[in-house]
Write an enzyme that holds these catalytic residues in place. Structure first.
Site, PDB file in Angstrom:
ATOM      1  N   GLY A 130     -12.462  16.129   2.684  1.00 58.50           N
ATOM      2  CA  GLY A 130     -11.689  15.802   3.286  1.00 58.50           C
ATOM      3  C   GLY A 130     -11.340  15.243   4.478  1.00 58.50           C
ATOM      4  O   GLY A 130     -10.987  13.838   4.193  1.00 58.50           O
ATOM      5  N   ILE A 156      -5.073   6.129  -2.598  1.00 62.60           N
ATOM      6  CA  ILE A 156      -5.214   4.624  -2.232  1.00 62.60           C
ATOM      7  C   ILE A 156      -3.918   3.599  -1.955  1.00 62.60           C
ATOM      8  O   ILE A 156      -3.449   3.806  -3.188  1.00 62.60           O
ATOM      9  CB  ILE A 156      -6.239   4.023  -2.963  1.00 62.60           C
ATOM     10  N   GLU A 245      -5.286  -0.807  12.316  1.00 67.44           N
ATOM     11  CA  GLU A 245      -4.336  -0.570  11.267  1.00 67.44           C
ATOM     12  C   GLU A 245      -3.206   0.298  12.424  1.00 67.44           C
ATOM     13  O   GLU A 245      -1.863   0.597  11.644  1.00 67.44           O
ATOM     14  CB  GLU A 245      -5.727  -0.017  10.203  1.00 67.44           C
TER      15      GLU A 245
END
Length: 258
Positions: A130, A156, A245
């Site tokens: 999850g 990814i 990020e």
């Protein structure tokens, strides 16, 4: 492009430069969305101009423009969604983690490569756990001067394209380590390491000219010199990266909607 009060003159000049560059190459990006190819030629031009090194200190081959400079670059290059994801992913692919937690040897080895345009990827998400980033099932077992990595990751960005993968794995199952978030360790896995493969590619809306896929790690032997921080520091390394990020991703989204 609107500037903000805290921008330096160098950052303002940089913003105009990147803006003009994107206007020049935007038609090529549009073309590759139809042909579903990654525009290496454009990405190489970005590397030649040093834009990948916006947030990298000058002593490591970067431009030394800080997080603000990185956001400026990501917002403008974000007008090209596929290239923008790879460009953002390149700076997301372990940059802040290296700056905050890397050894001097690691900084000298990896940061110039990022500045020159080497593509990187962040590797956190897994198939069966999850959205809890601390509940990783991928494991790394110490074996002398290497770690043996086993597990799978999914969704990814730049899977297969990237040369450098910022990977997080479980190195302890002790309840006290899990409770204190000391059960995760961070590693840089490099393309070509034995046992590291791309398992599949995903068809995702909006990813027409950038790869997104699942990765498999089967007895991948990672040298201890590719570990960031000490064993058990992975959560700290991860959150250091995520703070940076998420700021860049916000700037990228602004580029999408501009």
């Amino acid at each position: 492009m609107e500037s903000y009060p805290w921008w330096t003159e160098e950052q303002k000049k940089f913003a105009l430069e990147v803006h003009e560059f994107v206007k020049e190459v935007l038609p090529r990006d549009a073309e590759t969305r139809w042909t579903r190819e990654f525009p290496w030629d454009v990405f190489e031009k970005i590397g030649e101009r040093g834009y990948n090194g916006a947030a990298i200190p000058k002593e490591y081959g970067g431009l030394g423009l800080g997080a603000t400079g990185a956001c400026i670059a990501v917002e403008q290059i974000g007008h090209m969604p596929g290239i923008g994801r790879a460009f953002g992913g390149n700076m997301l692919g372990g940059l802040r983690q290296l700056i905050e937690h890397g050894t001097e040897e690691q900084k000298r080895r990896f940061l110039p490569r990022i500045a020159r345009g080497e593509i990187g990827a962040i590797v956190i998400t897994e198939p069966f756990v999850g959205t809890d980033a601390s509940a990783l099932e991928t494991t790394a077992r110490a074996d002398g001067d290497v770690y043996v990595l086993n597990g799978k990751k999914r969704y990814i960005v730049s899977a297969g394209l990237a040369n450098r993968y910022m990977v997080y794995a479980r190195t302890s199952n002790k309840p006290e380590d899990i409770k204190s978030y000391r059960h995760i360790t961070a590693f840089i896995v490099e393309k070509g390491m034995a046992g590291f493969t791309v398992e599949k590619m995903n068809e995702i809306i909006g990813f027409s000219n950038i790869q997104n896929g699942a990765l498999d790690f089967t007895d991948v032997r990672i040298p201890i010199s590719n570990r960031l921080g000490n064993e058990g520091d992975g959560w700290r390394v991860m959150t250091a990266g995520l703070n940076f990020e998420r700021t860049l991703i916000s700037a990228m989204v602004a580029g999408w909607i501009d």
